[in-house]
Design an enzyme around this catalytic site. Structure first.
Site, mmCIF file in Angstrom:
data_model
loop_
_atom_site.group_PDB
_atom_site.id
_atom_site.type_symbol
_atom_site.label_atom_id
_atom_site.label_comp_id
_atom_site.label_asym_id
_atom_site.label_seq_id
_atom_site.Cartn_x
_atom_site.Cartn_y
_atom_site.Cartn_z
ATOM 1 N N ARG A 187 0.840 -1.211 0.000
ATOM 2 C CA ARG A 187 0.000 0.000 0.000
ATOM 3 C C ARG A 187 0.874 1.260 0.000
ATOM 4 N NH1 ARG A 187 -1.610 2.124 4.524
ATOM 5 N NH2 ARG A 187 -2.070 0.168 5.579
ATOM 6 N N TYR A 233 -15.597 17.599 -15.747
ATOM 7 C CA TYR A 233 -16.145 16.247 -15.743
ATOM 8 C C TYR A 233 -17.228 16.157 -14.661
ATOM 9 C CZ TYR A 233 -16.229 11.167 -14.960
ATOM 10 O OH TYR A 233 -16.612 9.870 -14.796
ATOM 11 N N ASP A 273 -7.038 19.001 -15.311
ATOM 12 C CA ASP A 273 -7.415 17.622 -15.631
ATOM 13 C C ASP A 273 -7.107 17.447 -17.124
ATOM 14 O OD1 ASP A 273 -8.670 15.293 -16.407
ATOM 15 O OD2 ASP A 273 -10.382 15.558 -15.075
ATOM 16 N N LYS A 312 -8.392 6.121 -19.244
ATOM 17 C CA LYS A 312 -8.744 6.548 -20.592
ATOM 18 C C LYS A 312 -7.563 6.332 -21.540
ATOM 19 C CE LYS A 312 -12.454 7.696 -18.349
ATOM 20 N NZ LYS A 312 -12.679 9.023 -17.814
#
Ligand SMILES: *Cc1c(COP(=O)(O)O)cnc(C)c1O
Length: 371
Positions: A47, A99, A171, A195
């Protein structure tokens, strides 16, 4: 080094133990301590960090020209870390055309947790000047926007925002490689690597890249490993594998989208095409300055309203009706119905993620679907 070379080599090295040219995937959750109890090899627990995540972060950071990066399990987890790195009472200047998920996260979760926020049209510089407050800490830009492909002048926004103490985020999910936000004065770049970075619709991820590895980025880093919204080693491996071909894919996506946009712009059943590559597009001039090509995303409005749009989407054979973007396969989506109430998307709008098929086949498919 040029961007294609960086994309192929950044974050990679031949494995010293085996000579493997493609990096191994380190599934181990835990790493051996030295005899003295330290971790001289740099890894302790997955982690906190692991070799695949570190390689991805080094690779993407080098590609964007940043100092450091922190990878997350999704684009929204990356966005969330940026909001969580702020203090209650801090003010965020958000983009009305950001978004949908980002706006919702800010509105529904972080305003409740004590952030202040204003949604402004970032393409209107006067609106930004008026909305800045002494406690504005973050200005959120996104360009081209979703789904109307509006263009924000990143250099102009950064210049205004930097008259205060606020940081400017971009972004850059829709225009990796094509748009270099750090060169335009932006402080932090975010990608949904789900994406274009992944590029094949088979892995989710997000990443924050910092121009400077400063105190704010260290907060993001702490949230990453203590909050634990981290990508798996295999996810990191896939996203870095996707990055190797990213510049060439972006070029081909852009070339195809340009041809599709030009075809749609002259189609009698199409009211308007939203694509910054078209000379008629309101953002064309700014986009031409800050993007090397215009990207693979576009949207268009069908004449005769919502039903005509739905009917066209129902008839495509190569375009798949699905959300998301950036994969090799072309997708078509009726955006208003996926965003639901509060959507700013026109009801007759269809969004295309133009893939890497031959543009002639895509055009023929849209032509028969529009009837
Ligand atoms: C998809 C997307 C996101 C969210 O990323 P996830 O990986 O789905 O969490 C954020 N910004 C933009 C521009 C996107 O297209």
């Amino acid at each position: 080094m040029k961007i294609e070379t960086l994309a192929v080599h950044a974050g990679s090295a031949v494995d010293p133990a085996t000579g493997a040219v493609s990096a191994p995937i380190y599934l181990s959750t835990t790493y051996e301590r030295d005899i003295e109890g330290t971790y001289s090899r740099g890894f302790m627990y997955t982690r906190n960090n692991n070799p695949n995540r570190e390689a991805l972060e080094r690779g993407v950071s080098a590609l964007e020209g940043g100092d450091a990066a922190a990878a997350f399990g999704s684009g929204m987890a990356a966005a969330m870390a940026l909001f969580q790195a702020l203090d209650p009472g801090d003010h965020v200047l958000a983009h009305v055309d950001a978004y949908y998920g980002t706006s919702r996260l800010l509105r529904e979760t972080f305003l409740r947790w004590g952030l202040e926020g204003d949604f402004v049209d970032m393409s209107n510089l006067d609106e930004i000047k008026k909305a800045l407050r002494p406690r504005t800490k973050l200005a959120w830009t996104e360009t081209p926007s979703n789904p109307l492909l509006k263009i924000v002048d990143l250099a102009a926004v950064a210049e205004i925002v930097h008259r205060t103490n606020a940081l400017c985020v971009c972004d850059n999910t829709w225009a990796p490689v094509l748009q270099r936000p750090f060169d335009l004065g932006i402080d932090l770049v975010l990608h949904s690597t789900t994406k274009y970075f992944g590029g094949h619709c088979d892995v989710a991820g997000g990443i924050v890249i910092a121009k400077k590895d400063d105190d704010f980025f260290q907060r993001v880093r702490t949230i990453q490993y203590s909050g634990g919204a981290v990508p798996s080693p295999f996810d990191c491996w896939l996203i870095l594998r996707g990055m190797r071909t990213l510049p060439w894919r972006m070029r081909a996506h852009s070339e195809n989208a340009m041809k599709v946009a030009e075809f749609l712009a002259q189609h009698p059943k199409v009211e308007v095409v939203h694509y910054p590559g078209l000379h008629t597009s309101p953002g064309h001039e700014i986009a031409g300055r800050q993007m090397s090509m215009f990207g693979g995303m576009l949207s268009f409005e069908v004449k005769d309203g919502r039903d005509a749009a739905m009917s066209a989407a129902a008839k495509t054979k190569i375009f798949t009706r699905a959300t998301s973007l950036g994969g090799v396969e072309s997708l078509i989506e009726h955006r208003a119905s996926i965003e639901g109430s509060g959507t700013t998307s026109p009801v007759n709008l269809l969004r295309l993620s133009v893939g890497l098929e031959n543009a002639d086949d895509l055009i023929e498919d849209l032509d028969q679907a529009l009837g």
